[in-house]
Scaffold this active site. Structure first.
Site, PDB file in Angstrom:
ATOM      1  N   LYS A  72       1.486 -22.727  25.039  1.00 50.47           N
ATOM      2  CA  LYS A  72       2.454 -21.643  25.171  1.00 50.47           C
ATOM      3  C   LYS A  72       2.868 -21.520  26.630  1.00 50.47           C
ATOM      4  CE  LYS A  72       1.147 -19.005  21.136  1.00 50.47           C
ATOM      5  NZ  LYS A  72       2.406 -19.216  20.393  1.00 50.47           N
ATOM      6  N   LYS A  96      -0.875 -19.517   6.383  1.00 50.62           N
ATOM      7  CA  LYS A  96      -1.808 -19.854   7.445  1.00 50.62           C
ATOM      8  C   LYS A  96      -2.247 -18.581   8.152  1.00 50.62           C
ATOM      9  CE  LYS A  96       0.120 -20.400  11.944  1.00 50.62           C
ATOM     10  NZ  LYS A  96       0.544 -21.229  13.051  1.00 50.62           N
ATOM     11  N   ASP A 124       2.069 -25.119   5.093  1.00 52.98           N
ATOM     12  CA  ASP A 124       2.175 -25.494   6.495  1.00 52.98           C
ATOM     13  C   ASP A 124       3.673 -25.633   6.709  1.00 52.98           C
ATOM     14  OD1 ASP A 124       2.493 -26.898   8.910  1.00 52.98           O
ATOM     15  OD2 ASP A 124       0.420 -27.564   8.767  1.00 52.98           O
ATOM     16  N   HIS A 125       4.277 -24.613   7.312  1.00 50.97           N
ATOM     17  CA  HIS A 125       5.742 -24.588   7.255  1.00 50.97           C
ATOM     18  C   HIS A 125       6.368 -25.746   8.021  1.00 50.97           C
ATOM     19  CE1 HIS A 125       5.062 -22.335  10.976  1.00 50.97           C
ATOM     20  NE2 HIS A 125       6.137 -22.992  11.361  1.00 50.97           N
ATOM     21  N   GLU A 170       5.841 -24.605  23.524  1.00 51.99           N
ATOM     22  CA  GLU A 170       6.614 -23.373  23.374  1.00 51.99           C
ATOM     23  C   GLU A 170       6.806 -22.775  24.747  1.00 51.99           C
ATOM     24  OE1 GLU A 170       4.653 -20.662  20.604  1.00 51.99           O
ATOM     25  OE2 GLU A 170       3.492 -22.418  20.039  1.00 51.99           O
ATOM     26  N   ASP A 197      -4.723 -22.716  16.145  1.00 46.29           N
ATOM     27  CA  ASP A 197      -3.404 -22.221  15.758  1.00 46.29           C
ATOM     28  C   ASP A 197      -2.416 -23.370  15.533  1.00 46.29           C
ATOM     29  OD1 ASP A 197      -1.446 -20.167  15.301  1.00 46.29           O
ATOM     30  OD2 ASP A 197      -0.604 -20.648  17.272  1.00 46.29           O
ATOM     31  N   HIS A 204      -0.428 -27.968  12.050  1.00 45.12           N
ATOM     32  CA  HIS A 204       0.866 -28.621  12.290  1.00 45.12           C
ATOM     33  C   HIS A 204       0.727 -29.990  12.944  1.00 45.12           C
ATOM     34  CE1 HIS A 204       2.017 -24.693  11.244  1.00 45.12           C
ATOM     35  NE2 HIS A 204       1.978 -24.153  12.442  1.00 45.12           N
ATOM     36  N   ARG A 218       0.818  -1.200   0.000  1.00 45.78           N
ATOM     37  CA  ARG A 218       0.000   0.000   0.000  1.00 45.78           C
ATOM     38  C   ARG A 218       0.860   1.261   0.000  1.00 45.78           C
ATOM     39  NH1 ARG A 218      -4.036  -0.616   4.794  1.00 45.78           N
ATOM     40  NH2 ARG A 218      -2.049  -1.249   5.711  1.00 45.78           N
TER      41      ARG A 218
HETATM   42  N1  LIG Z   1       4.411 -12.596  10.863  1.00 41.58           N
HETATM   43  C1  LIG Z   1       4.335 -13.771  11.419  1.00 41.58           C
HETATM   44  O1  LIG Z   1       5.106 -14.123  12.288  1.00 41.58           O
HETATM   45  C2  LIG Z   1       3.275 -14.745  10.976  1.00 41.58           C
HETATM   46  C3  LIG Z   1       3.097 -15.918  11.700  1.00 41.58           C
HETATM   47  C4  LIG Z   1       2.124 -16.840  11.267  1.00 41.58           C
HETATM   48  C5  LIG Z   1       1.379 -16.573  10.132  1.00 41.58           C
HETATM   49  N2  LIG Z   1       1.567 -15.432   9.456  1.00 41.58           N
HETATM   50  C6  LIG Z   1       0.740 -15.138   8.307  1.00 41.58           C
HETATM   51  O2  LIG Z   1       1.439 -14.485   7.303  1.00 41.58           O
HETATM   52  C7  LIG Z   1       0.616 -13.512   6.692  1.00 41.58           C
HETATM   53  C8  LIG Z   1       1.264 -12.145   6.771  1.00 41.58           C
HETATM   54  O3  LIG Z   1       1.426 -11.761   8.124  1.00 41.58           O
HETATM   55  P1  LIG Z   1       2.322 -10.521   8.573  1.00 41.58           P
HETATM   56  O4  LIG Z   1       2.514 -10.666  10.021  1.00 41.58           O
HETATM   57  O5  LIG Z   1       3.510 -10.431   7.712  1.00 41.58           O
HETATM   58  O6  LIG Z   1       1.380  -9.263   8.292  1.00 41.58           O
HETATM   59  P2  LIG Z   1       1.745  -7.728   8.439  1.00 41.58           P
HETATM   60  O7  LIG Z   1       3.032  -7.537   9.088  1.00 41.58           O
HETATM   61  O8  LIG Z   1       0.550  -7.082   9.043  1.00 41.58           O
HETATM   62  O9  LIG Z   1       1.896  -7.259   6.941  1.00 41.58           O
HETATM   63  C9  LIG Z   1       0.795  -6.963   6.121  1.00 41.58           C
HETATM   64  C10 LIG Z   1       1.264  -6.395   4.781  1.00 41.58           C
HETATM   65  O10 LIG Z   1       0.149  -6.186   3.959  1.00 41.58           O
HETATM   66  C11 LIG Z   1       0.147  -4.830   3.521  1.00 41.58           C
HETATM   67  N3  LIG Z   1      -1.232  -4.352   3.472  1.00 41.58           N
HETATM   68  C12 LIG Z   1      -2.140  -4.361   4.461  1.00 41.58           C
HETATM   69  N4  LIG Z   1      -3.298  -3.861   4.011  1.00 41.58           N
HETATM   70  C13 LIG Z   1      -3.111  -3.561   2.720  1.00 41.58           C
HETATM   71  C14 LIG Z   1      -3.960  -3.022   1.708  1.00 41.58           C
HETATM   72  N5  LIG Z   1      -5.241  -2.714   1.927  1.00 41.58           N
HETATM   73  N6  LIG Z   1      -3.445  -2.859   0.505  1.00 41.58           N
HETATM   74  C15 LIG Z   1      -2.164  -3.168   0.244  1.00 41.58           C
HETATM   75  N7  LIG Z   1      -1.326  -3.661   1.158  1.00 41.58           N
HETATM   76  C16 LIG Z   1      -1.803  -3.855   2.380  1.00 41.58           C
HETATM   77  C17 LIG Z   1       0.919  -4.090   4.518  1.00 41.58           C
HETATM   78  O11 LIG Z   1       1.385  -2.925   3.897  1.00 41.58           O
HETATM   79  P3  LIG Z   1       1.570  -1.572   4.729  1.00 41.58           P
HETATM   80  O12 LIG Z   1       2.902  -1.677   5.354  1.00 41.58           O
HETATM   81  O13 LIG Z   1       1.495  -0.511   3.720  1.00 41.58           O
HETATM   82  O14 LIG Z   1       0.453  -1.526   5.750  1.00 41.58           O
HETATM   83  C18 LIG Z   1       1.995  -5.088   4.864  1.00 41.58           C
HETATM   84  O15 LIG Z   1       2.990  -5.085   3.867  1.00 41.58           O
HETATM   85  C19 LIG Z   1      -0.696 -13.603   7.413  1.00 41.58           C
HETATM   86  O16 LIG Z   1      -1.516 -14.486   6.702  1.00 41.58           O
HETATM   87  C20 LIG Z   1      -0.340 -14.178   8.723  1.00 41.58           C
HETATM   88  O17 LIG Z   1      -1.425 -14.862   9.289  1.00 41.58           O
HETATM   89  C21 LIG Z   1       2.501 -14.506   9.863  1.00 41.58           C
END
Ligand SMILES: NC(=O)c1ccc[n+]([C@@H]2O[C@H](COP(=O)([O-])OP(=O)(O)OC[C@H]3O[C@@H](n4cnc5c(N)ncnc54)[C@H](OP(=O)(O)O)[C@@H]3O)[C@@H](O)[C@H]2O)c1
Lengths: 520, 467
Positions: free
Chosen positions: A370, A178, A207-208, A246, A265, A270, A67
């Protein structure tokens, strides 16, 4: 796109005998959520490490979609910072980074803006021309799950999903992170939507856990060794324990975790995957569908749990405040972002049965949580006790049965507990662990799960990704448990102290059967 | 018996050693050393150690320095390949025959993470040096694979080589150490042909060259560019050479050409003439009978050094560098000791796992590597392919960068652009190379076919009946 010269030979003869015998075709990886946490922490470092360790095609390009207004250079700088911080290979190799980063591009496009997809499409077409990516794309959904439908629909409408494209004209694949839905209904809904845009063989549900070497080794251990398969059944196995513990709390993912809880979760994805790999029949081959067919059969053989069984055979818990490693930690309901009345479970223990010829009568005990004693994920196969008549006089009841434990993390490895005679004149027997650590035995650092999974997606191999029916069967089971828990709604939830092995009720669940949990 | 403790980088290691052991007493001396190691482990960790062995490595050295290098390498791969290593150092002379052995139990790592292996160094003097096979064979652990590692160019056709090869499952060579690579490749191919049913062959030099083959193969992973593969008409391979009067080592260059030719089904026409000297030309036929001109060029004026010396210097420098690659220096292990963060079981917060320092690939990149001007003997400098498909030319180049530690690809073809691509070329040390050979089981047919073709290019007809 440039015209093809002659009918190309299907395979590259120079690949024979090479580590990556299969060919990765040139492609663009399109990451939705270019500035997100997962992208920085896992995806970009994984792509860079792959480039560093070479099997990547020169044409490989990455487009981040997000975005914020960023130009390519800002995006590249962010990516470099991410690699600097999170890559397992540091410092960054400047020469390799130079070529890798020339293939990184940013496309500003709010997910719900159709014009953004037109810009994206133009950029991709241009990359096909400039970088020879041949129309091949991997769309990676690294965004909040609420955006999945919007993105899928827009990809379909912009004709980027290529469901009906003939082979040879460029392919599209989609990787879905996920959580995959939050119950059976939403998972089915997401699957239905996906199938309006992509064929099942284009869909890669991550599913990592399946990307971890040790998880893949479960199959190799079972089917690559003659000694295990003959005893891998109810005649020789007493019970199986699967633990995914964990020591951390929820680490800033309050909103998501409070909605999900440990059951959704961890168990739905997993743990059920581990269970299926341990319990499945030998597949006809290691092809994607053969393996997944067998896993599905296992999931189908778990009878739906009736309410009385759910009361008896499931335990949930929530961590309270306390001390871990000399440090005070807040209780779950005191974590920021968690309502004080939350009854979300942070711990689950279950006893499951698999009703088939191999496993009838062998209980599978499962626990995850956890803020437990330590971080450990393992599968322990408890064998039946041999008749100990011979050793009656020396305290046969103290003899322990053999345990084969498959440790997924940390210290990936296998250990087998056997009884051995203590050297000396007397007959004294004590357990000895025969241990085998992967890290040590093969020396090479196992690649990150995300590297393996991205690579497989580039190859088009979906063995290590979950198929629609697997996801839905696992949700069916989880839903039945969640439903019973909510009807009538629980008035309280057992608390457990941080740094322990969970609530007392979990011990009762297994001790009833005259067994005990393995020590964490 | 002495225990010698050393700490190199972050890996603690120690040796239990018995010197001047009579050949007949080697096994019991080893038993004693294992007991001693076990007692110490029991005292410090409470857990007994397991004596396990997955293979026998017989290393044949021609001087003390080589013998030490072989021992060091096998020590370093202990964790991956707990082995019995037998190092042979034949010292033929007119002295009375005499055999002296040293038995060692080596510990790699400490505490519960320690791994052990055992080694026997056999010095054979006088006439005993000519009767080594009878010494070695009883020491080999039965029922496990035996690897024979020849340091330097083997004495082709000798009784010693013949007998040791017959007792081995794999012969490991290093063609960059051959005094005469033309002869060496030829004789290696000949030996391979005659012993094929018994022993598999591998070459460190083939492993070193793997990134080049990978880069060449990569051009043609793109379906667009693949048609060029069947229409190559010219190949130029350039290798590093010193001053014009210095001897050259063409082994890498010929292995690469042998690989291309055998993969693509090129044949040597009858009446084929081998080339002489450092720069040579050959004419081959491709599968459609068209000519392929092959050139092997020396790039003179390079500062050549032994591959191992370069790797050791790089390793040494990394250890000194405070911001060294955490993977290859002690910093990595220190991270492990802190536990570096519990990770959530959902994995996204997993810190990287930290196994004990593996035999590293020696990433010598980054600033601060002195002597960057040095290059391994006979190293590939560039590979150029020229092809014409449908009347349209294509040029495919892999060239070593100026820093000598990277290679960059360049592709000029009318269909389908391919952006240039830079990869790191690691300098592998003995232990990393040894590790990769010990992992191989059975014949590496791609290598063996490449070697066979290379041997015929340098003028050896391996089908000659006599051996
Ligand atoms: N991070 C983890 O540890 C983790 C763990 C388990 C699963 N996951 C999964 O991985 C996926 C990503 O998670 P995340 O933690 O990386 O999410 P995040 O940090 O919230 O990142 C979301 C991304 O999407 C962009 N975004 C949000 N709304 C948008 C919109 N309307 N238009 C365009 N871009 C938009 C954001 O851009 P902006 O910066 O511009 O807002 C950001 O780049 C999810 O499905 C999550 O469930 C992540």
């Amino acid at each position: 796109m440039a015209a093809t010269l002659v009918t190309p030979t299907a395979i590259n003869p120079l690949r024979a005998g090479m580590r990556g015998t299969r060919t990765i075709e040139p492609c663009v990886v399109v990451v939705f959520g270019a500035t997100g946490d997962l992208t920085h922490r896992k995806l970009i470092p994984a792509l860079y490490n792959l480039a560093l360790e070479q099997p990547m095609p020169a044409e490989l390009s990455v487009v981040g979609v997000g975005r914020r207004p960023l130009d390519n250079n800002e995006f590249r700088q962010q990516a470099l910072d991410a690699v600097d911080k999170f890559s397992r290979r540091r410092p960054v190799n400047p020469n390799v980074w130079e070529t890798f980063s020339r293939g990184l591009f940013y496309c500003q496009a709010p997910f719900d803006d159709p014009d953004g997809y037109v810009r994206l499409k133009n950029l991709l077409d241009q990359l096909d021309r400039d970088r020879g990516t041949l129309g091949n794309r991997i769309f990676y959904l690294s965004t909040q799950p609420s955006y999945y439908p919007t993105i899928i629909e827009n990809l379909r409408e912009a004709d980027m999903a290529r469901r009906g494209r003939p082979p040879g004209s460029g392919w599209a694949r989609i990787v879905v992170e996920k959580p995959f839905g939050h119950n059976l209904e939403s998972a089915q809904g997401l699957n239905d939507l996906l199938s309006t845009a992509f064929r099942e063989d284009q869909i890669f549900r991550i599913d990592h856990y399946l990307g971890k070497e040790t998880v893949q080794n479960i199959m190799v251990l079972r089917f690559g060794n003659g000694v295990f398969e003959p005893i891998w059944n109810r005649r020789y196995i007493d019970s199986v324990q699967i633990t995914a513990a964990e020591s951390l709390g929820i680490e800033g993912r309050a909103a998501y975790y409070n909605e999900a809880g440990a059951l959704r979760d961890m168990i739905q994805n997993h743990v059920m995957q581990l269970l299926a790999l341990v319990a499945m029949e030998p597949p006809a081959n290691f092809g994607a569908d053969s393996v997944r067919d067998e896993k599905v059969k296992v999931l189908r053989s778990i009878p739906p749990m009736r309410e009385a069984e759910i009361v008896a055979d499931t335990v949930r818990g929530q961590y309270g405040a306390g001390w871990i490693g000399g440090e005070h930690v807040p209780g779950f309901v005191e974590e920021s972002g968690i309502p004080p009345t939350s009854r979300t479970e942070t711990f689950v223990a279950l006893k499951l049965q698999i009703d088939n010829w191999r496993w009838a009568g062998v209980p599978f005990y499962i626990r995850t949580g956890k803020r437990l004693t330590k971080r450990i994920t393992e599968v322990a196969i408890q064998f039946r006790r041999p008749p100990y008549l011979l050793f009656r006089d020396i305290g046969a009841d103290k003899l322990q049965s053999n345990v084969l434990s498959l440790r997924i993390q940390p210290n990936e490895g296998i250990s087998l507990r056997v009884e051995a005679k203590v050297p000396g004149q007397e007959m004294r027997i004590r357990p000895v662990n025969m241990e085998f650590f992967y890290g040590r035995a093969f020396g090479v650092e196992p690649p990150e799960a995300y590297e393996r999974l991205l690579l497989d997606c580039m190859y088009g191999d979906s063995t290590l990704f979950t198929r629609r029916d697997e996801t839905e069967l696992a949700w069916g089971l989880v839903d039945s448990i969640a439903h019973a828990w909510d009807h009538p709604p629980a008035t309280g939830i057992p608390r457990y102290e941080p740094g322990t092995s969970g609530p007392r009720e979990a011990d009762t669940l297994i001790e009833r059967d005259e067994r005990t949990w393995r020590r964490l | 018996m002495t225990e010698i403790d050393t700490t190199i980088g972050a890996v603690e290691r120690g040796d239990y050693r018995a010197e001047h052991v009579a050949l007949a007493d080697v096994e019991s001396a080893l038993d004693g050393l294992w007991r001693e190691a076990n007692e110490q482990a029991l005292a410090s960790t409470g857990t007994p150690i397991t004596r396990n062995t997955v293979l026998t490595l017989v290393a044949c050295a021609s001087d003390a320095e080589q013998a030490q290098a072989a021992l060091d390498a096998s020590d370093e791969v202990t964790a991956q390949h707990p082995a019995r290593t037998i190092v042979l150092l034949p010292q033929p002379s007119d002295d009375p025959p005499r055999i002296e052995t040293t038995a060692t139990v080596h510990r790699e790592g400490s505490g519960r993470a320690a791994c052990y292996s055992e080694a026997i160094v056999v010095d054979a003097f006088g006439d005993a040096a000519r009767h080594m096979p009878g010494v070695v064979l009883p020491l080999v652990v039965s029922g496990l694979p035996t690897f024979l590692w020849w340091l330097g160019e083997p004495p082709w056709g000798s009784v010693l080589l013949d007998a040791l090869v017959d007792g081995a499952d794999r012969l490991i060579l290093d063609s960059c150490e051959f005094d005469d690579p033309d002869r060496g490749l030829g004789r290696a191919a000949e030996l391979m042909r005659h012993k094929q049913s018994r022993v598999a062959l591998s070459d460190f030099n083939w492993t070193r060259q793997a990134p080049w083959r990978e880069l060449v193969a990569q051009f043609f992973d793109s379906a667009n560019l693949r048609p060029y593969l069947t229409s190559i008409d010219r190949v130029t391979v350039e290798y590093a050479a010193g001053e014009e009067e210095d001897p050259v080592n063409t082994a890498q260059a010929y292995l690469l050409i042998g690989w291309l030719a055998s993969r693509l089904g090129w044949s040597l026409p009858s009446g084929f003439r081998r080339g002489f000297g450092p720069t040579r030309q050959h004419t081959l036929h491709d599968q459609n009978g068209r000519l392929v001109l092959v050139e092997v060029d020396a790039r003179f004026g390079m500062r050549q050094a032994s591959w191992f010396a370069i790797e050791q210097r790089q390793r040494h420098q990394r250890a000194l560098r405070p911001d060294g690659d955490p993977e290859t220096s002690g910093a990595h292990a220190a991270l492990g000791a802190n536990g570096h963060g519990e990770a959530s079981a959902d994995g996204h917060r997993d810190a990287p796992t930290t196994p004990p320092t593996p035999p590293t690939s020696g990433d010598g990149f980054g600033p601060g590597i002195a002597d960057a001007g040095e290059i391994g003997r006979g190293a590939l400098m560039s590979v150029r392919l020229h092809a014409i498909a449908d009347g349209r030319p294509g040029i495919f180049i892999v060239a070593r960068d100026e820093d000598l530690a990277h290679a960059t690809t360049l592709c000029q073809a009318e269909v389908g652009a391919q952006p240039p691509h830079t990869v790191h070329l690691p300098t592998l040390g003995e232990s990393a190379l040894l590790h990769s050979q010990l992992e191989l089981m059975g014949h590496d047919t791609v290598y063996e076919e490449a070697l066979d073709t290379a041997a015929r290019l340098v003028g050896h007809d391996t089908r000659r009946p006599a051996y």
